[in-house]
Design a protein around this motif. Sequence first.
Motif, PDB file in Angstrom:
ATOM      1  N   ASP A   1       1.649  -9.615  -1.906  1.00 28.61           N
ATOM      2  CA  ASP A   1       2.894 -10.347  -1.668  1.00 28.61           C
ATOM      3  C   ASP A   1       3.165 -10.663  -0.204  1.00 28.61           C
ATOM      4  N   GLU A   2       2.692  -9.794   0.707  1.00 31.82           N
ATOM      5  CA  GLU A   2       2.980  -9.965   2.124  1.00 31.82           C
ATOM      6  C   GLU A   2       1.672 -10.090   2.911  1.00 31.82           C
ATOM      7  N   PRO A   3       1.397 -11.240   3.502  1.00 31.73           N
ATOM      8  CA  PRO A   3       0.182 -11.397   4.305  1.00 31.73           C
ATOM      9  C   PRO A   3       0.159 -10.411   5.471  1.00 31.73           C
ATOM     10  N   ALA A   4      -1.023  -9.957   5.851  1.00 31.67           N
ATOM     11  CA  ALA A   4      -1.246  -9.038   6.973  1.00 31.67           C
ATOM     12  C   ALA A   4      -0.488  -7.720   6.808  1.00 31.67           C
ATOM     13  N   THR A   5      -0.279  -7.300   5.560  1.00 30.06           N
ATOM     14  CA  THR A   5       0.399  -6.036   5.281  1.00 30.06           C
ATOM     15  C   THR A   5      -0.468  -5.205   4.348  1.00 30.06           C
ATOM     16  N   GLU A   6      -0.553  -3.923   4.668  1.00 32.50           N
ATOM     17  CA  GLU A   6      -1.300  -2.983   3.828  1.00 32.50           C
ATOM     18  C   GLU A   6      -0.315  -2.017   3.177  1.00 32.50           C
ATOM     19  N   ASN A   7      -0.502  -1.746   1.899  1.00 34.17           N
ATOM     20  CA  ASN A   7       0.291  -0.744   1.196  1.00 34.17           C
ATOM     21  C   ASN A   7      -0.466   0.576   1.228  1.00 34.17           C
ATOM     22  N   ILE A   8       0.218   1.651   1.581  1.00 34.28           N
ATOM     23  CA  ILE A   8      -0.379   2.979   1.645  1.00 34.28           C
ATOM     24  C   ILE A   8       0.283   3.856   0.600  1.00 34.28           C
ATOM     25  N   SER A   9      -0.530   4.548  -0.212  1.00 29.25           N
ATOM     26  CA  SER A   9      -0.022   5.465  -1.229  1.00 29.25           C
ATOM     27  C   SER A   9      -0.682   6.820  -1.051  1.00 29.25           C
ATOM     28  N   PHE A  10       0.115   7.889  -1.159  1.00 30.05           N
ATOM     29  CA  PHE A  10      -0.387   9.252  -1.046  1.00 30.05           C
ATOM     30  C   PHE A  10      -0.339   9.947  -2.399  1.00 30.05           C
ATOM     31  N   PHE A  11      -1.290  10.859  -2.610  1.00 31.01           N
ATOM     32  CA  PHE A  11      -1.328  11.677  -3.815  1.00 31.01           C
ATOM     33  C   PHE A  11      -1.660  13.112  -3.417  1.00 31.01           C
TER      34      PHE A  11
END
Length: 166
Positions: free
Chosen positions: A121-131
Amino acid sequence: MNGERKPDTLSTGIYGFGQSIQAQDNIISITSNADLKTLTEFSIESWIKPDTLKDSAVLSKGDNTTNHLDYAFLVKSNGKIVLQLDATAGKTGTLIESNDSISLKNNFWNHIAVIFKQSQDEPATENISFFINGIVAGGGKFKGPFNGSEATLFLGGNEFGQKNFF
């Protein structure tokens, strides 16, 4: 890719062999590789069993001679996990930390993971998820670009003096 183990000893595991990082001088280093330089999507995971929770580097990629840290996957003394990106001399870069929903435990095998994925959805953006132990532990966003270097990848520590054992 092949790594160099210090010391060069393997431990017997339930299934085959593995490197045990149990002392201050244990570390695995992997020399620069194009696959590790510019990452748009990746995941890092590890099993750790800390005797005492302390600020520690599980994995890092950086160069002490240029004072640049591409990225690091860290454990904090408060039981949280952290992804650190693009740190340079005197600056911490971007720190993204897991939330308080779950934390690491002492003297217990903990499975930790982080996923770094491009946003659709957002150019030049990374989503980070932790587990942590299979449970979602929050995350955040990183506004790029993410630029890697020719630095070495370290497992169990980093080039900046943090050598840890779990």
